[in-house]
Motif scaffolding. Structure first.
Motif, PDB file in Angstrom:
ATOM      1  N   HIS A  55      -4.018  99.698  54.657  1.00  0.00           N
ATOM      2  CA  HIS A  55      -5.100 100.669  54.446  1.00  0.00           C
ATOM      3  C   HIS A  55      -5.134 101.048  52.972  1.00  0.00           C
TER       4      HIS A  55
ATOM      5  N   SER B 279     -15.986 101.688  47.268  1.00  0.00           N
ATOM      6  CA  SER B 279     -15.284 101.863  48.540  1.00  0.00           C
ATOM      7  C   SER B 279     -16.151 101.449  49.720  1.00  0.00           C
ATOM      8  N   GLU B 280     -17.424 101.817  49.685  1.00  0.00           N
ATOM      9  CA  GLU B 280     -18.313 101.410  50.774  1.00  0.00           C
ATOM     10  C   GLU B 280     -18.449  99.886  50.816  1.00  0.00           C
TER      11      GLU B 280
ATOM     12  N   TYR C 280     -15.290  98.432  52.248  1.00  0.00           N
ATOM     13  CA  TYR C 280     -15.301  98.597  53.713  1.00  0.00           C
ATOM     14  C   TYR C 280     -16.085  97.468  54.372  1.00  0.00           C
TER      15      TYR C 280
ATOM     16  N   HIS D 276      -7.940  98.101  56.328  1.00  0.00           N
ATOM     17  CA  HIS D 276      -9.042  99.050  56.365  1.00  0.00           C
ATOM     18  C   HIS D 276      -9.032  99.902  55.091  1.00  0.00           C
ATOM     19  N   CYS D 277     -10.050 100.739  54.952  1.00  0.00           N
ATOM     20  CA  CYS D 277     -10.103 101.575  53.751  1.00  0.00           C
ATOM     21  C   CYS D 277     -10.829 102.881  54.038  1.00  0.00           C
ATOM     22  N   SER D 278     -10.625 103.840  53.145  1.00  0.00           N
ATOM     23  CA  SER D 278     -11.271 105.145  53.217  1.00  0.00           C
ATOM     24  C   SER D 278     -11.625 105.599  51.810  1.00  0.00           C
TER      25      SER D 278
ATOM     26  N   ARG E 210      -8.700 105.607  61.372  1.00  0.00           N
ATOM     27  CA  ARG E 210      -9.572 104.651  60.676  1.00  0.00           C
ATOM     28  C   ARG E 210     -10.926 105.263  60.311  1.00  0.00           C
TER      29      ARG E 210
ATOM     30  N   PHE F  50     -13.550 106.525  57.623  1.00  0.00           N
ATOM     31  CA  PHE F  50     -13.838 106.103  56.255  1.00  0.00           C
ATOM     32  C   PHE F  50     -14.052 107.289  55.313  1.00  0.00           C
ATOM     33  N   TYR F  51     -14.978 108.171  55.630  1.00  0.00           N
ATOM     34  CA  TYR F  51     -15.273 109.303  54.751  1.00  0.00           C
ATOM     35  C   TYR F  51     -14.316 110.454  55.042  1.00  0.00           C
TER      36      TYR F  51
END
Length: 300
Positions: free
Chosen positions: A142, A172-173, A176, A187-189, A253, A255-256
């Protein structure tokens, strides 16, 4: 990612603010830590404190705007722990003032730390995480990129900072979406906090001499820093609360990540204006006194 124990986290800007809070929470969860910061003394103190608590941790003084130094950080993480499971692209600096008054050196400093560091982190660490995922079906990775509410709205007298944080939201978007094409294990946030007492108002203390302005700050830049220092000093949400929100988001998980969800009305107003092709709304519409104070300060 539900279980953090014995997993390795790399954290930039780890000697203060959010980064230090991430490190402390990671240590409490049994994580192995690789900490990076430009402040050697503060970094050493953080590493010593966490080791005294029983954490497995190494620290590397790192100029995150440098691709070469970020690569050294990644190499050290792999050498020490074999894999990286969490990456916090967290280091950041603050610059304000009327947008046309930002010098080339101002832009180079802010974009170097706030944007290029995250680009380096994504470019260097994501392939390592994807390789680990390909080799181990149980691997989970992540990435958390620290942006700001300034990446979702555009308050006046904060041009360079706004630009840098909008870039992080966009990056970041996109990350994702790209990760979703190639892996279900990484995954990412994006973290978008509002005012929190982190010490960012004094980030110029770490500004390189070769990026300093000989003439010093302009009047509008002095006003912006004073406004930020006052707002962060009065802030109620703590770095520790931000860390908890962030680890909760990683578990789910999400994102925002917003530190002040009630402020999302300003974000909604901005996007509604974009869709309706209206002129940009006033970010201070809900706080006319603050706008009046800003106008008064800038005109005198």
């Amino acid at each position: 990612m539900k279980d953090f124990k014995d997993r390795a986290a790399v954290i930039t800007g780890a000697a203060s603010g959010f980064g230090k809070a991430f490190a402390e929470m990671g240590a409490a969860l049994g994580m192995k830590l690789v900490l990076a910061d430009i402040q050697a003394e503060a970094l050493d103190a953080t590493v010593s404190d966490l080791r005294a608590r029983g954490a497995s941790v190494i620290g590397l003084r790192t100029d995150v705007s440098s691709s070469e130094q970020m690569q050294v950080l990644a190499d050290a993480a792999l050498s020490q722990y074999g894999a990286v499971h969490l990456l916090f692209n967290n280091a950041g600096v603050l610059s304000g003032g009327l947008v046309w008054e930002s010098t080339e050196k101002d832009w180079d400093w802010v974009l170097g730390v706030n944007v290029r560091s995250v680009i380096h982190g994504v470019r260097i660490f994501t392939p390592l995480m994807l390789a680990a995922a390909a080799a181990d079906p149980d691997y989970e990775g992540h990435i958390v990129n620290t942006a700001s509410m300034a990446g979702l709205v555009n308050a006046p007298n904060s041009g360079a900072y706004n630009v840098s944080k909008h870039a992080i939201v966009s990056l970041s978007e996109t990350l994702y979406q790209d990760l979703a094409l190639v892996s279900g294990q990484v995954h990412c946030s994006v973290l978008c906090p509002f005012y929190v007492p982190t010490g960012i108002s004094t980030s110029a203390r770490n500004r390189p001499d070769d990026l300093a302005n000989a003439a010093g700050p302009t009047h509008s830049q002095t006003v912006a820093l004073a406004q930020n220092a006052k707002a962060t000093g009065a802030a109620k949400v703590t770095s520790q609360e931000i860390a908890k929100m962030t680890f909760d988001a990683i578990r789910e998980r999400n994102f925002y990540i917003y530190s002040h969800p009630h402020l999302m009305a300003s974000v909604r107003d901005r996007f509604e204006a974009i869709v309706a092709q209206r002129n940009p709304p006033d970010p201070y519409a809900g706080s006319p006194v603050l706008r009046a104070q800003l106008v008064e300060a800038l005109r005198h």
